[in-house]
Design a protein around this motif. Structure first.
Motif, PDB file in Angstrom:
ATOM      1  N   ASP A 275       2.653  -7.825  81.586  1.00  0.00           N
ATOM      2  CA  ASP A 275       3.645  -8.833  81.218  1.00  0.00           C
ATOM      3  C   ASP A 275       3.766  -8.819  79.696  1.00  0.00           C
ATOM      4  N   GLU A 276       4.970  -8.658  79.213  1.00  0.00           N
ATOM      5  CA  GLU A 276       5.176  -8.574  77.758  1.00  0.00           C
ATOM      6  C   GLU A 276       6.617  -8.917  77.440  1.00  0.00           C
ATOM      7  N   LEU A 277       6.812  -9.752  76.442  1.00  0.00           N
ATOM      8  CA  LEU A 277       8.172 -10.088  76.015  1.00  0.00           C
ATOM      9  C   LEU A 277       8.577  -9.189  74.860  1.00  0.00           C
ATOM     10  N   VAL A 278       9.761  -8.619  74.975  1.00  0.00           N
ATOM     11  CA  VAL A 278      10.331  -7.817  73.895  1.00  0.00           C
ATOM     12  C   VAL A 278      11.575  -8.590  73.448  1.00  0.00           C
ATOM     13  N   VAL A 279      11.552  -9.080  72.228  1.00  0.00           N
ATOM     14  CA  VAL A 279      12.593 -10.013  71.784  1.00  0.00           C
ATOM     15  C   VAL A 279      13.365  -9.425  70.606  1.00  0.00           C
ATOM     16  N   ALA A 280      14.684  -9.576  70.649  1.00  0.00           N
ATOM     17  CA  ALA A 280      15.500  -9.165  69.494  1.00  0.00           C
ATOM     18  C   ALA A 280      16.726 -10.055  69.410  1.00  0.00           C
ATOM     19  N   THR A 281      17.154 -10.305  68.191  1.00  0.00           N
ATOM     20  CA  THR A 281      18.425 -11.004  67.985  1.00  0.00           C
ATOM     21  C   THR A 281      19.502  -9.946  67.804  1.00  0.00           C
ATOM     22  N   CYS A 282      20.470  -9.963  68.708  1.00  0.00           N
ATOM     23  CA  CYS A 282      21.505  -8.933  68.739  1.00  0.00           C
ATOM     24  C   CYS A 282      22.808  -9.535  68.231  1.00  0.00           C
ATOM     25  N   ASP A 283      23.361  -8.950  67.192  1.00  0.00           N
ATOM     26  CA  ASP A 283      24.666  -9.419  66.704  1.00  0.00           C
ATOM     27  C   ASP A 283      25.743  -8.689  67.507  1.00  0.00           C
ATOM     28  N   LEU A 284      26.366  -9.419  68.426  1.00  0.00           N
ATOM     29  CA  LEU A 284      27.334  -8.767  69.312  1.00  0.00           C
ATOM     30  C   LEU A 284      28.533  -8.217  68.541  1.00  0.00           C
ATOM     31  N   ASP A 285      28.757  -8.708  67.334  1.00  0.00           N
ATOM     32  CA  ASP A 285      29.861  -8.171  66.528  1.00  0.00           C
ATOM     33  C   ASP A 285      29.626  -6.721  66.112  1.00  0.00           C
ATOM     34  N   LEU A 286      28.372  -6.276  66.198  1.00  0.00           N
ATOM     35  CA  LEU A 286      28.093  -4.865  65.875  1.00  0.00           C
ATOM     36  C   LEU A 286      28.827  -3.915  66.842  1.00  0.00           C
ATOM     37  N   CYS A 287      29.106  -4.402  68.050  1.00  0.00           N
ATOM     38  CA  CYS A 287      29.828  -3.555  69.022  1.00  0.00           C
ATOM     39  C   CYS A 287      31.191  -3.140  68.463  1.00  0.00           C
TER      40      CYS A 287
END
Ligand code: CDT
Length: 300
Positions: free
Chosen positions: A263-275
């Motif tokens: 069990d492990e959390l992989v967390v990131a803040t994704c700026d959807l505007d990068l798409c």
């Protein structure tokens, strides 16, 4: 900036005899931890409520029933929905679905911060085989235990963006991402259970991690979308399943990845505007695609 903080909730093994409520409590614990790390959305793996049961041959179809959900939420899964609403966090959950007419699907749902289901997907690319093959060290009977998904690849407006879903083997097929990309997907959520050993082609085993990352990086870059891949990992009932849960940016780069098989959390803040940067340039589909040359790929 359109930031979406996502937590890939990799799971370690789930034993055959583990109760649904014990597993749901474990998932709620991860949800609380994800919220504490600022996540807006937690993504659980494929078939996250049980062990990966297609590894066994059940002669009697009725024996299978205990692995499937007849309603969502049901009495045992409701705590997940309640926790999502109380914490104000969304989730994506993979599970085995048994419909009222008796059809079995490998399914995933997307639930918003109010605890409402806002999207559903049924796995389209079913790997493995349909008959018992005793020569294998373990079975992969998805073609026996599930019907091919009948909801298509769709996107859902949620979490301030456009979210697509796919399940495990779907991630290996470029068509999955392109159909979602053509609908403007900005983040594709993918749970997986992938044994490291593939009995019909053991020569591929050493490349499991390479192929896992390769397909999700390519899918993300070529379709200008984030991809979140989440494993059920570790040695489950004697079968070693790969981890490597990851979050990939539209650049094709892995921005965060699991380092355990538990069990492990992989967390990131994704700026959807990068798409946009990719969709407005190299992958501006309306300007640069040549569908007239692609007829062959929609044949059977
Ligand atoms: N669950 C699932 O789809 N697993 C497959 C295993 C390989 S095919 C037997 C996968 O593509 O990862």
């Amino acid at each position: 900036m359109r930031p979406l903080t996502v937590a890939a909730a990799q799971l370690g093994p789930i034993a055959l005899e583990t109760s649904r409520s014990a597993t749901v409590s474990r998932l709620v614990g991860l949800m609380e931890a994800a919220k504490a790390r600022g996540a807006d959305l937690i993504v659980y793996p494929e078939l996250a409520l049980t062990t990966f049961f297609p590894r066994w041959y059940f002669e009697d179809e009725a024996e299978l029933d205990r692995f499937y959900e007849r309603e969502m939420p049901g009495p045992e899964t409701r705590p997940l929905f309640d926790a999502a609403r109380d914490l104000g966090i969304g989730f994506h959950l993979g599970y085995a679905e048994l419909t009222a007419d008796g059809t079995r699907f490998n399914t995933a749902i997307l639930v918003d911060r109010s605890g409402s289901i806002v999207g559903k997907y049924r796995k389209i690319h079913l790997p493995g085989h349909g008959e018992h093959e005793p020569w294998r060290a373990f079975q992969h009977l998805e073609k026996r235990y599930f019907a091919a998904g009948n909801l298509g690849f769709r996107v859902f407006d949620a979490f301030g963006g456009r979210i697509g879903m796919a399940i495990c083997n779907d991630r290996r097929w470029s068509e999955t991402y392109r159909v979602l990309g053509l609908q403007g997907a900005e983040m594709v959520l993918i749970g997986y259970n992938t044994p490291i050993h593939n009995p019909p082609a053991p020569e591929h085993d050493r490349l499991s991690w390479h192929h896992n990352e390769l397909v999700m990086q390519a899918g993300a870059y070529q379709n200008a979308t984030f991809v979140v891949g989440v494993a059920k990992a570790g040695v489950e009932e004697g079968v070693h399943q790969m981890g490597g849960s990851l979050i990939v940016a539209p650049t094709g780069e892995t921005v965060a990845q699991a380092v355990t098989e538990a069990d492990e959390l992989v967390v990131a803040t994704c700026d959807l505007d990068l798409c946009r940067s990719y969709r407005d340039s190299v992958f501006a589909f309306e300007r640069h695609r040549e569908p007239g040359a692609y007829a062959l790929i929609i044949g059977t």
